[in-house]
Design an enzyme around this catalytic site. Structure first.
Site, PDB file in Angstrom:
ATOM      1  CG  ASN A   9       7.703   1.669  -3.247  1.00 44.36           C
ATOM      2  OD1 ASN A   9       9.250   1.139  -2.862  1.00 44.36           O
ATOM      3  ND2 ASN A   9       7.084   0.677  -2.460  1.00 44.36           N
ATOM      4  CE  LYS A  11       7.168  -2.683  -3.252  1.00 38.11           C
ATOM      5  NZ  LYS A  11       5.985  -4.006  -3.100  1.00 38.11           N
ATOM      6  CG  HIS A  93       5.518  -0.290   1.433  1.00 37.39           C
ATOM      7  ND1 HIS A  93       5.257  -2.013   2.017  1.00 37.39           N
ATOM      8  CD2 HIS A  93       4.867  -0.433   0.333  1.00 37.39           C
ATOM      9  CE1 HIS A  93       5.491  -2.235   0.402  1.00 37.39           C
ATOM     10  NE2 HIS A  93       4.840  -1.150  -0.140  1.00 37.39           N
ATOM     11  CD  GLU A  95       7.565  -4.966  -0.273  1.00 40.87           C
ATOM     12  OE1 GLU A  95       8.482  -3.897  -0.150  1.00 40.87           O
ATOM     13  OE2 GLU A  95       7.054  -5.179  -1.220  1.00 40.87           O
ATOM     14  CD  GLU A 163       1.172   0.003  -1.860  1.00 43.58           C
ATOM     15  OE1 GLU A 163       1.188   0.297  -2.730  1.00 43.58           O
ATOM     16  OE2 GLU A 163       1.729  -0.905  -0.570  1.00 43.58           O
ATOM     17  N   GLY A 169       2.766  -7.654  -5.458  1.00 43.43           N
ATOM     18  CA  GLY A 169       3.789  -8.550  -6.415  1.00 43.43           C
ATOM     19  C   GLY A 169       3.378 -10.000  -6.336  1.00 43.43           C
ATOM     20  CB  SER A 209      -0.787  -6.925  -8.465  1.00 42.48           C
ATOM     21  OG  SER A 209      -0.300  -7.678  -8.334  1.00 42.48           O
TER      22      SER A 209
HETATM   23  P1  13P Z   1       3.337  -3.768  -6.685  1.00 42.39           P
HETATM   24  O1  13P Z   1       2.809  -2.766  -7.694  1.00 42.39           O
HETATM   25  O2  13P Z   1       4.277  -4.895  -7.605  1.00 42.39           O
HETATM   26  O3  13P Z   1       1.935  -5.065  -6.002  1.00 42.39           O
HETATM   27  O4  13P Z   1       3.601  -3.630  -5.284  1.00 42.39           O
HETATM   28  C1  13P Z   1       2.845  -2.296  -4.793  1.00 42.39           C
HETATM   29  C2  13P Z   1       3.824  -1.576  -3.508  1.00 42.39           C
HETATM   30  O5  13P Z   1       4.016  -2.492  -2.590  1.00 42.39           O
HETATM   31  C3  13P Z   1       3.693  -0.304  -3.790  1.00 42.39           C
HETATM   32  O6  13P Z   1       4.631   0.258  -3.107  1.00 42.39           O
END
Ligand code: 13P
Length: 249
Positions: A9, A11, A93, A95, A163, A169, A209
């Protein structure tokens, strides 16, 4: 058997220069033995799809609208993603839930639209740190699953990504036992709702992560069929380490 899946992803990261990473990945894995999916920003989707055409890598979107078309400035429909070359879309997601106030019913409507269009829906669920500390994780995940996953789901059109919000992150990762507990719970819930055949065929991804250094351990956990990777999917070298670990799992 569930085919393992390494999903990236990107983002809100990447302009056309980032396509070189995708090309490097396709060169590194001409015949991957697992599914490899990259979800770039919508602006890159068409070019990304072209650059991996006739390779073992596919591309997906990061969100779609619940309607097929209409007066929704700035939004993108599932048909448009498909037309741009996507075969999957990430939905719900954390976010999006946070930045855009998406609720479970919004995610479910989007997932229906995605499945109707012929896309695989990668539906994300996960608890906040506060919810985990209050021992509410499984309740939260169960609620998100019943609210966000549509009835028409099958092993072909549904992928569930666990997740934990606090692991995204941050470099923090749940223990392998904690990951296993949630993945086993998700599997059981799917089997109960859709029957054993369908429930067992849905792929479950862990996200938060994931890095080349922890991938092997995470992929050894029961009911982990792959990963949804953010930061470490941006560079071909990092993502290659994760794909390697999944191919060996
Ligand atoms: P990270 O791998 O950067 O922690 O992000 C995970 C994520 O949100 C994938 O959708």
């Amino acid at each position: 058997m569930r085919l393992k899946l390494a999903a990236g992803n990107w983002k809100m990261n990447g302009t056309t220069a980032a396509l070189s990473e995708l090309e490097a990945l396709a060169r590194a894995f001409p015949n991957p033995t697992v599914d490899v999916l990259i979800c770039p920003p919508a602006t890159l989707l068409h070019q990304a799809a072209e650059s991996v055409r006739e390779t073992g890598i596919t591309v997906g979107g990061q969100d779609c609208h619940a309607a097929t078309s209409g007066a929704h400035t700035g939004d993108i429909s599932a048909d448009m993603l498909l037309d741009a070359g996507a075969n999957a879309v990430i939905l719900g997601h954390s976010e999006r839930r946070e930045d855009h106030g998406e609720q479970n019913e919004d995610v479910r409507a989007k997932a229906r639209a995605a499945m109707d269009a012929g896309l695989k829906a990668i539906i994300c669920v996960g608890e906040s740190l506060e919810q985990r500390e209050a021992a509410n994780t499984l309740d939260i995940i169960g609620g998100q699953m019943s609210g966000s996953i549509p009835d028409q789901s099958t092993g072909e059109n549904l992928i569930v990504a666990y997740e934990p919000i606090w692991a995204i992150g941050t470099g923090k990762v749940p223990t392998l036992n904690e990951i296993g507990e949630v993945h086993d719970f998700i599997r059981t819930r799917l089997e109960r709702r859709f029957g054993e055949g369908v429930g067992r065929s849905v792929r479950l991804l862990y996200g938060g992560s994931v890095k080349p250094s922890n991938a092997e351990d995470i992929f050894g956990v029961s009911n982990v069929d792959g990963a949804l990777v953010g930061g470490a999917s941006l560079k071909a070298q990092d993502f290659s380490g994760i794909i390697d670990a999944l191919q060996k799992a």
